[in-house]
Design an enzyme around this catalytic site. Structure first.
Site, PDB file in Angstrom:
ATOM      1  N   ARG A  99      -2.187  -6.410  -8.362  1.00  0.00           N
ATOM      2  CA  ARG A  99      -0.878  -7.567  -8.010  1.00  0.00           C
ATOM      3  C   ARG A  99      -0.973  -8.744  -8.805  1.00  0.00           C
ATOM      4  O   ARG A  99       0.332  -9.117  -9.096  1.00  0.00           O
ATOM      5  CB  ARG A  99      -1.127  -7.945  -6.633  1.00  0.00           C
ATOM      6  CG  ARG A  99      -0.981  -7.020  -5.530  1.00  0.00           C
ATOM      7  CD  ARG A  99      -1.509  -7.486  -4.136  1.00  0.00           C
ATOM      8  NE  ARG A  99      -2.594  -7.963  -4.356  1.00  0.00           N
ATOM      9  CZ  ARG A  99      -3.662  -8.234  -3.172  1.00  0.00           C
ATOM     10  NH1 ARG A  99      -2.808  -8.448  -2.157  1.00  0.00           N
ATOM     11  NH2 ARG A  99      -4.881  -8.340  -3.362  1.00  0.00           N
TER      12      ARG A  99
ATOM     13  N   SER B 222      -3.377  -7.412   3.025  1.00  0.00           N
ATOM     14  CA  SER B 222      -3.644  -7.224   4.462  1.00  0.00           C
ATOM     15  C   SER B 222      -4.039  -8.507   4.923  1.00  0.00           C
ATOM     16  O   SER B 222      -4.129  -8.844   6.273  1.00  0.00           O
ATOM     17  CB  SER B 222      -4.918  -6.395   4.349  1.00  0.00           C
ATOM     18  OG  SER B 222      -4.354  -5.122   4.252  1.00  0.00           O
TER      19      SER B 222
ATOM     20  N   HIS C  59       0.950  -1.321  -0.017  1.00  0.00           N
ATOM     21  CA  HIS C  59       0.097  -0.036   0.007  1.00  0.00           C
ATOM     22  C   HIS C  59       0.910   1.468   0.060  1.00  0.00           C
ATOM     23  O   HIS C  59       0.547   2.236  -0.775  1.00  0.00           O
ATOM     24  CB  HIS C  59      -0.905  -0.087   1.221  1.00  0.00           C
ATOM     25  CG  HIS C  59      -2.142  -0.989   1.298  1.00  0.00           C
ATOM     26  ND1 HIS C  59      -2.309  -1.505   2.552  1.00  0.00           N
ATOM     27  CD2 HIS C  59      -2.999  -1.253   0.501  1.00  0.00           C
ATOM     28  CE1 HIS C  59      -3.417  -2.399   2.331  1.00  0.00           C
ATOM     29  NE2 HIS C  59      -3.885  -2.326   0.902  1.00  0.00           N
TER      30      HIS C  59
ATOM     31  N   LYS D 152     -15.604  -7.531   6.501  1.00  0.00           N
ATOM     32  CA  LYS D 152     -14.503  -8.683   7.245  1.00  0.00           C
ATOM     33  C   LYS D 152     -14.528  -8.218   8.362  1.00  0.00           C
ATOM     34  O   LYS D 152     -14.342  -7.218   8.903  1.00  0.00           O
ATOM     35  CB  LYS D 152     -13.061  -8.353   6.256  1.00  0.00           C
ATOM     36  CG  LYS D 152     -13.146  -8.397   4.595  1.00  0.00           C
ATOM     37  CD  LYS D 152     -12.002  -7.993   4.247  1.00  0.00           C
ATOM     38  CE  LYS D 152     -12.092  -8.056   2.596  1.00  0.00           C
ATOM     39  NZ  LYS D 152     -11.022  -7.024   1.961  1.00  0.00           N
TER      40      LYS D 152
HETATM   41  O1  PNS Z   1      -8.774  -2.641   0.586  1.00  0.00           O
HETATM   42  P1  PNS Z   1     -10.052  -3.394   0.052  1.00  0.00           P
HETATM   43  O2  PNS Z   1     -10.715  -4.152   0.985  1.00  0.00           O
HETATM   44  O3  PNS Z   1      -9.473  -4.316  -1.194  1.00  0.00           O
HETATM   45  O4  PNS Z   1     -10.874  -2.157  -0.496  1.00  0.00           O
HETATM   46  C1  PNS Z   1     -12.293  -2.352  -0.845  1.00  0.00           C
HETATM   47  C2  PNS Z   1     -12.831  -1.070  -0.938  1.00  0.00           C
HETATM   48  C3  PNS Z   1     -12.933  -0.354   0.074  1.00  0.00           C
HETATM   49  C4  PNS Z   1     -12.126  -0.036  -2.190  1.00  0.00           C
HETATM   50  C5  PNS Z   1     -14.387  -1.582  -1.622  1.00  0.00           C
HETATM   51  O5  PNS Z   1     -14.649  -2.318  -0.757  1.00  0.00           O
HETATM   52  C6  PNS Z   1     -15.172  -0.434  -1.657  1.00  0.00           C
HETATM   53  O6  PNS Z   1     -15.246   0.469  -2.477  1.00  0.00           O
HETATM   54  N1  PNS Z   1     -16.143  -0.324  -0.647  1.00  0.00           N
HETATM   55  C7  PNS Z   1     -17.490   0.791  -0.305  1.00  0.00           C
HETATM   56  C8  PNS Z   1     -18.713   0.321  -0.960  1.00  0.00           C
HETATM   57  C9  PNS Z   1     -18.755   0.303  -2.244  1.00  0.00           C
HETATM   58  O7  PNS Z   1     -18.731   1.568  -2.863  1.00  0.00           O
HETATM   59  N2  PNS Z   1     -18.854  -0.752  -3.269  1.00  0.00           N
HETATM   60  C10 PNS Z   1     -18.669  -0.864  -4.622  1.00  0.00           C
HETATM   61  C11 PNS Z   1     -20.133  -1.395  -5.143  1.00  0.00           C
HETATM   62  S1  PNS Z   1     -19.939  -1.343  -6.822  1.00  0.00           S
END
Ligand code: PNS
Length: 162
Positions: A90, A128, A17, A41
């Protein structure tokens, strides 16, 4: 001013990150690191801890700021005035997962374009989730996370007592 959001759960923030944050901060005038508060999670770190760790790590990086958010990413992006979402890739598996999300986000808010940055090969195995698993079983997480996060997790998971 070109503003981007780098969103994630950051539970915890990894060396991968941090590499992406440094590279994205060099591309954009302003980079908002968005920490998702309502992740489904089971979290290792509270959202306050994740924000604090990221603030500490980015305090000398001009143009960066750290905020938490709840709900839809596109709404958070709107609230910051950003028009770009940065995500790291990745592997091909990451791309398969990220592409429909980027397309859905674009459909929801066509001001929010997603820019994919390729993770450096030396960080491609770091996640993570792997760090969380290692931390829970007291595995060695050196090299997976920045030094300050390592120290923090050592104490949080009582490594020093064992
Ligand atoms: O680090 P991560 O867990 O891969 O991040 C995921 C994240 C936060 C980018 C994703 O879960 C997100 O955008 N969540 C907010 C809810 C949302 O907008 N979801 C997308 C719907 S299409």
């Amino acid at each position: 001013m070109a503003t981007a959001v780098f969103p994630g759960s950051f539970d915890p923030v990894t060396t991968g990150h941090m590499d992406l944050i440094e590279r994205a901060a060099a591309i954009f005038d302003r980079l908002v690191i968005g920490v998702l508060a309502n992740s489904s999670k089971t979290p290792l770190c509270t959202v306050e801890e994740r924000v604090q760790l990221l603030k500490e790590l980015t305090k000398d990086m001009p143009g960066t700021e750290v905020l938490s958010f709840d709900g839809l990413l596109v709404d958070f992006v709107d609230s910051t005035g950003a028009d770009t979402i940065v995500r790291g890739i990745r592997s091909p598996a990451d791309f398969e997962y990220e592409l429909p999300l980027a397309q859905a986000n674009y459909k929801l808010n066509c001001k929010a374009d997603t820019l994919f940055l390729a993770t450096k090969p030396e960080y491609s195995y770091i996640s993570s989730s792997a760090v969380k698993e290692l931390a829970r079983y007291k595995g060695d997480i050196k090299g997976f996370v920045p030094g300050s996060v390592y120290q923090f997790l050592m104490q949080k998971c009582n490594y020093l007592d064992s």
